[in-house]
Write a protein that holds these residues in place. Structure first.
Motif, PDB file in Angstrom:
ATOM      1  N   LEU A 155     -23.847  -2.537 -27.467  1.00 23.62           N
ATOM      2  CA  LEU A 155     -23.263  -2.986 -28.733  1.00 23.62           C
ATOM      3  C   LEU A 155     -24.000  -2.391 -29.932  1.00 23.62           C
ATOM      4  N   CYS A 156     -25.312  -2.305 -29.845  1.00 22.50           N
ATOM      5  CA  CYS A 156     -26.072  -1.679 -30.935  1.00 22.50           C
ATOM      6  C   CYS A 156     -25.689  -0.222 -31.104  1.00 22.50           C
ATOM      7  N   PHE A 157     -25.467   0.474 -29.988  1.00 17.06           N
ATOM      8  CA  PHE A 157     -25.063   1.877 -30.094  1.00 17.06           C
ATOM      9  C   PHE A 157     -23.672   1.999 -30.704  1.00 17.06           C
ATOM     10  N   VAL A 158     -22.755   1.141 -30.295  1.00 12.16           N
ATOM     11  CA  VAL A 158     -21.400   1.177 -30.854  1.00 12.16           C
ATOM     12  C   VAL A 158     -21.438   0.850 -32.345  1.00 12.16           C
ATOM     13  N   LEU A 159     -22.247  -0.125 -32.729  1.00  8.83           N
ATOM     14  CA  LEU A 159     -22.357  -0.457 -34.149  1.00  8.83           C
ATOM     15  C   LEU A 159     -23.054   0.654 -34.932  1.00  8.83           C
ATOM     16  N   PHE A 160     -23.977   1.352 -34.306  1.00  7.16           N
ATOM     17  CA  PHE A 160     -24.587   2.519 -34.940  1.00  7.16           C
ATOM     18  C   PHE A 160     -23.541   3.607 -35.154  1.00  7.16           C
ATOM     19  N   ARG A 161     -22.698   3.819 -34.155  1.00  5.93           N
ATOM     20  CA  ARG A 161     -21.643   4.832 -34.275  1.00  5.93           C
ATOM     21  C   ARG A 161     -20.657   4.493 -35.385  1.00  5.93           C
ATOM     22  N   ASN A 162     -20.384   3.193 -35.569  1.00  4.98           N
ATOM     23  CA  ASN A 162     -19.458   2.765 -36.617  1.00  4.98           C
ATOM     24  C   ASN A 162     -20.153   2.580 -37.961  1.00  4.98           C
ATOM     25  N   GLU A 163     -21.402   2.993 -38.044  1.00  5.12           N
ATOM     26  CA  GLU A 163     -22.215   2.966 -39.249  1.00  5.12           C
ATOM     27  C   GLU A 163     -22.423   1.567 -39.806  1.00  5.12           C
ATOM     28  N   VAL A 164     -22.477   0.572 -38.927  1.00  5.19           N
ATOM     29  CA  VAL A 164     -22.860  -0.774 -39.326  1.00  5.19           C
ATOM     30  C   VAL A 164     -24.373  -0.880 -39.339  1.00  5.19           C
ATOM     31  N   PHE A 165     -25.014  -0.303 -38.314  1.00  8.82           N
ATOM     32  CA  PHE A 165     -26.471  -0.241 -38.230  1.00  8.82           C
ATOM     33  C   PHE A 165     -26.919   1.168 -38.591  1.00  8.82           C
ATOM     34  N   ASP A 166     -28.149   1.261 -39.076  1.00  7.11           N
ATOM     35  CA  ASP A 166     -28.713   2.588 -39.239  1.00  7.11           C
ATOM     36  C   ASP A 166     -29.422   2.982 -37.937  1.00  7.11           C
ATOM     37  N   SER A 167     -29.896   4.202 -37.889  1.00  2.00           N
ATOM     38  CA  SER A 167     -30.479   4.692 -36.640  1.00  2.00           C
ATOM     39  C   SER A 167     -31.768   3.964 -36.289  1.00  2.00           C
ATOM     40  N   ASN A 168     -32.528   3.529 -37.281  1.00  2.00           N
ATOM     41  CA  ASN A 168     -33.789   2.842 -37.004  1.00  2.00           C
ATOM     42  C   ASN A 168     -33.578   1.510 -36.297  1.00  2.00           C
ATOM     43  N   THR A 169     -32.524   0.799 -36.640  1.00  2.59           N
ATOM     44  CA  THR A 169     -32.226  -0.472 -35.977  1.00  2.59           C
ATOM     45  C   THR A 169     -31.925  -0.247 -34.504  1.00  2.59           C
ATOM     46  N   TYR A 170     -31.122   0.770 -34.222  1.00  2.00           N
ATOM     47  CA  TYR A 170     -30.825   1.067 -32.823  1.00  2.00           C
ATOM     48  C   TYR A 170     -32.074   1.517 -32.082  1.00  2.00           C
ATOM     49  N   LEU A 171     -32.878   2.350 -32.722  1.00  6.76           N
ATOM     50  CA  LEU A 171     -34.083   2.858 -32.067  1.00  6.76           C
ATOM     51  C   LEU A 171     -35.044   1.729 -31.711  1.00  6.76           C
ATOM     52  N   ILE A 172     -35.218   0.772 -32.597  1.00  5.31           N
ATOM     53  CA  ILE A 172     -36.127  -0.345 -32.325  1.00  5.31           C
ATOM     54  C   ILE A 172     -35.591  -1.234 -31.209  1.00  5.31           C
ATOM     55  N   ALA A 173     -34.304  -1.577 -31.276  1.00  9.83           N
ATOM     56  CA  ALA A 173     -33.714  -2.466 -30.260  1.00  9.83           C
ATOM     57  C   ALA A 173     -33.703  -1.802 -28.886  1.00  9.83           C
ATOM     58  N   ALA A 174     -33.267  -0.559 -28.817  1.00  8.73           N
ATOM     59  CA  ALA A 174     -33.178   0.127 -27.528  1.00  8.73           C
ATOM     60  C   ALA A 174     -34.560   0.417 -26.949  1.00  8.73           C
ATOM     61  N   ALA A 175     -35.515   0.770 -27.798  1.00  8.07           N
ATOM     62  CA  ALA A 175     -36.865   1.047 -27.298  1.00  8.07           C
ATOM     63  C   ALA A 175     -37.517  -0.217 -26.752  1.00  8.07           C
ATOM     64  N   ALA A 176     -37.292  -1.343 -27.410  1.00 11.64           N
ATOM     65  CA  ALA A 176     -37.861  -2.601 -26.919  1.00 11.64           C
ATOM     66  C   ALA A 176     -37.268  -2.980 -25.568  1.00 11.64           C
TER      67      ALA A 176
END
Length: 136
Positions: free
Chosen positions: A19-40
């Motif tokens: 979901l974070c990746f999909v929201l990143f693709r739709n420009e709801v999240f920035d890349s840093n939000t996805y990077l932090i969530a996915a890395a954790a």
């Protein structure tokens, strides 16, 4: 309700990554939000889950769980690479290779070990790989 969450919390974690990746693709999240969530979440799968599976004597299929963790962490790692540098050379080749390994392991876990949880986790990872291939 808590019993279902306890049983499938790893699947919920992977759905959060998807979901974070999909929201990143739709420009709801920035890349840093996805990077932090996915890395954790990737850090949960590699050292924590592997250590728990190795040192827990109640788990029957340790090898399957350890290989599953490594494959999932590798897919999330490649997604982090794709988000950072979309034009990285060989990214689509790595994704196709991981997709083949993922599907092979998913079929093995379903047929040979008759475990449903690794099948579900790798099915979610196939969805992430397909979203990544569409992104790259």
């Amino acid at each position: 309700m808590t019993r279902v969450i306890k049983k499938y919390y790893e699947a919920f974690l992977l759905v959060i990554v998807l979901l974070c990746f999909v929201l990143f693709r739709n420009e709801v999240f920035d890349s840093n939000t996805y990077l932090i969530a996915a890395a954790a979440i990737a850090l949960y799968f590699v050292p924590l889950r592997i250590a728990f599976n190795i040192f827990n004597s109640e788990i029957e299929h340790r090898g399957v769980q350890v290989i599953s963790s490594i494959i999932i962490a590798a897919i999330i790692g490649v997604s982090l690479l794709a988000v950072n540098d979309k034009n990285y050379s060989g990214l689509s080749t790595m994704l196709y290779g991981l997709a083949i390994i993922n599907v092979g392991f998913m079929i093995y876990a379903l047929i040979k070990d008759e475990q449903r949880n690794p099948f579900l986790l790798h099915l979610i990872m196939i969805l992430l790989i397909s979203a990544l291939l569409n992104f790259v």
